[in-house]
Design a protein around this motif. Structure first.
Motif, PDB file in Angstrom:
ATOM      1  N   ARG A  39      25.830 -13.394  37.660  1.00 38.06           N
ATOM      2  CA  ARG A  39      25.024 -14.310  38.092  1.00 38.06           C
ATOM      3  C   ARG A  39      24.764 -14.235  39.405  1.00 38.06           C
ATOM      4  O   ARG A  39      24.980 -13.020  40.200  1.00 38.06           O
ATOM      5  CB  ARG A  39      25.984 -15.521  38.673  1.00 38.06           C
ATOM      6  N   ALA A  40      23.236 -14.640  39.897  1.00 44.24           N
ATOM      7  CA  ALA A  40      23.369 -13.828  40.999  1.00 44.24           C
ATOM      8  C   ALA A  40      23.400 -15.862  41.876  1.00 44.24           C
ATOM      9  O   ALA A  40      23.392 -16.381  41.944  1.00 44.24           O
ATOM     10  CB  ALA A  40      21.383 -13.801  41.048  1.00 44.24           C
ATOM     11  N   ARG A  41      23.368 -15.281  43.508  1.00 50.83           N
ATOM     12  CA  ARG A  41      23.900 -16.570  44.083  1.00 50.83           C
ATOM     13  C   ARG A  41      22.407 -16.636  45.461  1.00 50.83           C
ATOM     14  O   ARG A  41      22.317 -15.312  45.865  1.00 50.83           O
ATOM     15  CB  ARG A  41      25.408 -16.337  44.888  1.00 50.83           C
ATOM     16  N   PHE A  42      22.124 -17.727  45.692  1.00 54.22           N
ATOM     17  CA  PHE A  42      20.737 -17.464  46.600  1.00 54.22           C
ATOM     18  C   PHE A  42      21.190 -19.230  47.337  1.00 54.22           C
ATOM     19  O   PHE A  42      21.691 -19.550  47.426  1.00 54.22           O
ATOM     20  CB  PHE A  42      19.499 -17.857  45.735  1.00 54.22           C
ATOM     21  N   THR A  43      21.420 -17.996  49.251  1.00 56.14           N
ATOM     22  CA  THR A  43      21.737 -18.514  49.526  1.00 56.14           C
ATOM     23  C   THR A  43      20.901 -19.041  50.878  1.00 56.14           C
ATOM     24  O   THR A  43      20.053 -18.180  51.258  1.00 56.14           O
ATOM     25  CB  THR A  43      23.255 -17.643  50.521  1.00 56.14           C
ATOM     26  N   PRO A  44      20.741 -19.973  51.195  1.00 61.57           N
ATOM     27  CA  PRO A  44      19.289 -20.216  52.381  1.00 61.57           C
ATOM     28  C   PRO A  44      19.782 -19.621  54.060  1.00 61.57           C
ATOM     29  O   PRO A  44      20.869 -19.515  54.185  1.00 61.57           O
ATOM     30  CB  PRO A  44      19.183 -22.222  52.430  1.00 61.57           C
TER      31      PRO A  44
ATOM     32  N   PHE B  38       5.633  -9.452  58.433  1.00 61.01           N
ATOM     33  CA  PHE B  38       4.048 -10.773  59.387  1.00 61.01           C
ATOM     34  C   PHE B  38       4.195 -11.465  58.769  1.00 61.01           C
ATOM     35  O   PHE B  38       2.925 -12.236  58.627  1.00 61.01           O
ATOM     36  CB  PHE B  38       3.240  -9.437  59.678  1.00 61.01           C
ATOM     37  N   ALA B  39       4.551 -11.398  57.204  1.00 61.17           N
ATOM     38  CA  ALA B  39       3.858 -13.357  56.213  1.00 61.17           C
ATOM     39  C   ALA B  39       4.346 -14.424  57.403  1.00 61.17           C
ATOM     40  O   ALA B  39       5.637 -14.129  57.973  1.00 61.17           O
ATOM     41  CB  ALA B  39       4.658 -13.062  54.946  1.00 61.17           C
ATOM     42  N   PRO B  40       3.472 -15.494  57.150  1.00 65.06           N
ATOM     43  CA  PRO B  40       4.202 -16.580  57.903  1.00 65.06           C
ATOM     44  C   PRO B  40       4.752 -17.734  57.397  1.00 65.06           C
ATOM     45  O   PRO B  40       5.223 -17.777  57.791  1.00 65.06           O
ATOM     46  CB  PRO B  40       2.367 -17.200  57.929  1.00 65.06           C
ATOM     47  N   ASN B  41       5.648 -16.696  55.738  1.00 56.10           N
ATOM     48  CA  ASN B  41       6.199 -17.524  55.250  1.00 56.10           C
ATOM     49  C   ASN B  41       7.266 -17.178  54.946  1.00 56.10           C
ATOM     50  O   ASN B  41       7.217 -16.124  53.663  1.00 56.10           O
ATOM     51  CB  ASN B  41       5.440 -18.529  54.350  1.00 56.10           C
ATOM     52  N   PRO B  42       8.332 -16.289  56.099  1.00 54.67           N
ATOM     53  CA  PRO B  42       9.497 -14.958  55.380  1.00 54.67           C
ATOM     54  C   PRO B  42      10.015 -15.422  54.457  1.00 54.67           C
ATOM     55  O   PRO B  42      10.136 -16.734  53.854  1.00 54.67           O
ATOM     56  CB  PRO B  42       9.723 -14.210  56.951  1.00 54.67           C
ATOM     57  N   ILE B  43      10.783 -14.395  53.365  1.00 54.91           N
ATOM     58  CA  ILE B  43      11.688 -14.686  53.005  1.00 54.91           C
ATOM     59  C   ILE B  43      12.800 -15.783  53.787  1.00 54.91           C
ATOM     60  O   ILE B  43      13.478 -16.269  54.262  1.00 54.91           O
ATOM     61  CB  ILE B  43      12.181 -13.863  52.280  1.00 54.91           C
ATOM     62  N   GLN B  44      12.851 -17.021  52.784  1.00 49.72           N
ATOM     63  CA  GLN B  44      14.212 -18.159  52.863  1.00 49.72           C
ATOM     64  C   GLN B  44      15.188 -18.560  52.061  1.00 49.72           C
ATOM     65  O   GLN B  44      15.965 -19.368  52.199  1.00 49.72           O
ATOM     66  CB  GLN B  44      13.077 -18.997  52.762  1.00 49.72           C
ATOM     67  N   GLN B  45      15.772 -16.959  51.656  1.00 49.86           N
ATOM     68  CA  GLN B  45      17.074 -17.704  51.388  1.00 49.86           C
ATOM     69  C   GLN B  45      17.159 -15.991  50.598  1.00 49.86           C
ATOM     70  O   GLN B  45      16.217 -14.595  50.200  1.00 49.86           O
ATOM     71  CB  GLN B  45      17.327 -17.953  49.366  1.00 49.86           C
TER      72      GLN B  45
END
Length: 186
Positions: A154-159, A45-52
């Motif tokens: 490696r880690a891939r961070f996708t928006p 319920f976070a106001p700023n959820p995960i964005q990636q």
């Protein structure tokens, strides 16, 4: 038992309720009761959820059975984990999270230049490399009889695209954090 249930519900209410005179005054007792067994996690319920989205990938070098060397392409280990769980009526929580948790542990125990922050950093790097080695071996990287000698993770961070109603702009293309080559761990 009824008194204990009432006490538990009261403490739980004071823990999740906005700060007030009673919860402030009784904070020490409430926290002693709540943590760690009854801690609430409200990230859903976070106001700023995960964005990636973060996926873990790996590649390897090694020797074929005939002695010739090889370099594999990138294997998306996170996608393979997801595919293995697809259709499972009761998927294992551990199987779903072990790779992501290993990456999180690595990232939190190393600085931005990849230097370990103490013994925990060294152990987390070995753990991540061992997981990647095992997954690549199971995937048959290098072919039958191949021996993996070095691993690169490696880690891939996708928006994650924002919902159309938010008015936010997409934050660019995928980003990568690539670790140095390390010896394959079994």
């Amino acid at each position: 038992m009824l008194v204990l249930t009432g006490l538990h519900l009261s403490f739980l209410f004071l823990h999740v309720a906005p700060a007030n005179t009673v919860s402030t005054r009784q904070a020490k007792a409430v926290n002693a009761w709540i943590y760690p067994e009854f801690e609430q996690n409200w990230k859903l319920f976070a106001p700023n959820p995960i964005q990636q989205n973060t996926t873990v990938q790996a590649r390897a070098t090694g020797l074929h059975a005939d002695g010739t060397s090889f370099l594999t392409g990138w294997y998306d280990l996170s996608a393979r984990d997801g595919a293995a769980l697809h259709g499972e009526p009761l998927p294992s929580h551990t199987r779903q999270n072990v790779l992501r948790r290993a990456w999180d542990l690595y990232a939190s125990s190393h600085d931005d230049d990849g230097r370990p922050l103490g013994t925990r950093g060294e152990l987390s790097a070995a753990y991540l490399t061992r997981l990647a080695t095992q997954r690549l071996e199971r995937a048959g990287a290098g072919g039958p009889g191949a021996e993996l000698t070095r691993i690169r993770v490696r880690a891939r961070f996708t928006p994650v695209p924002p919902p159309p109603w938010s008015g936010e702009k997409l934050a660019g293309r995928p980003a990568y954090r690539t670790l140095d080559w390390s010896e394959a761990h079994r």
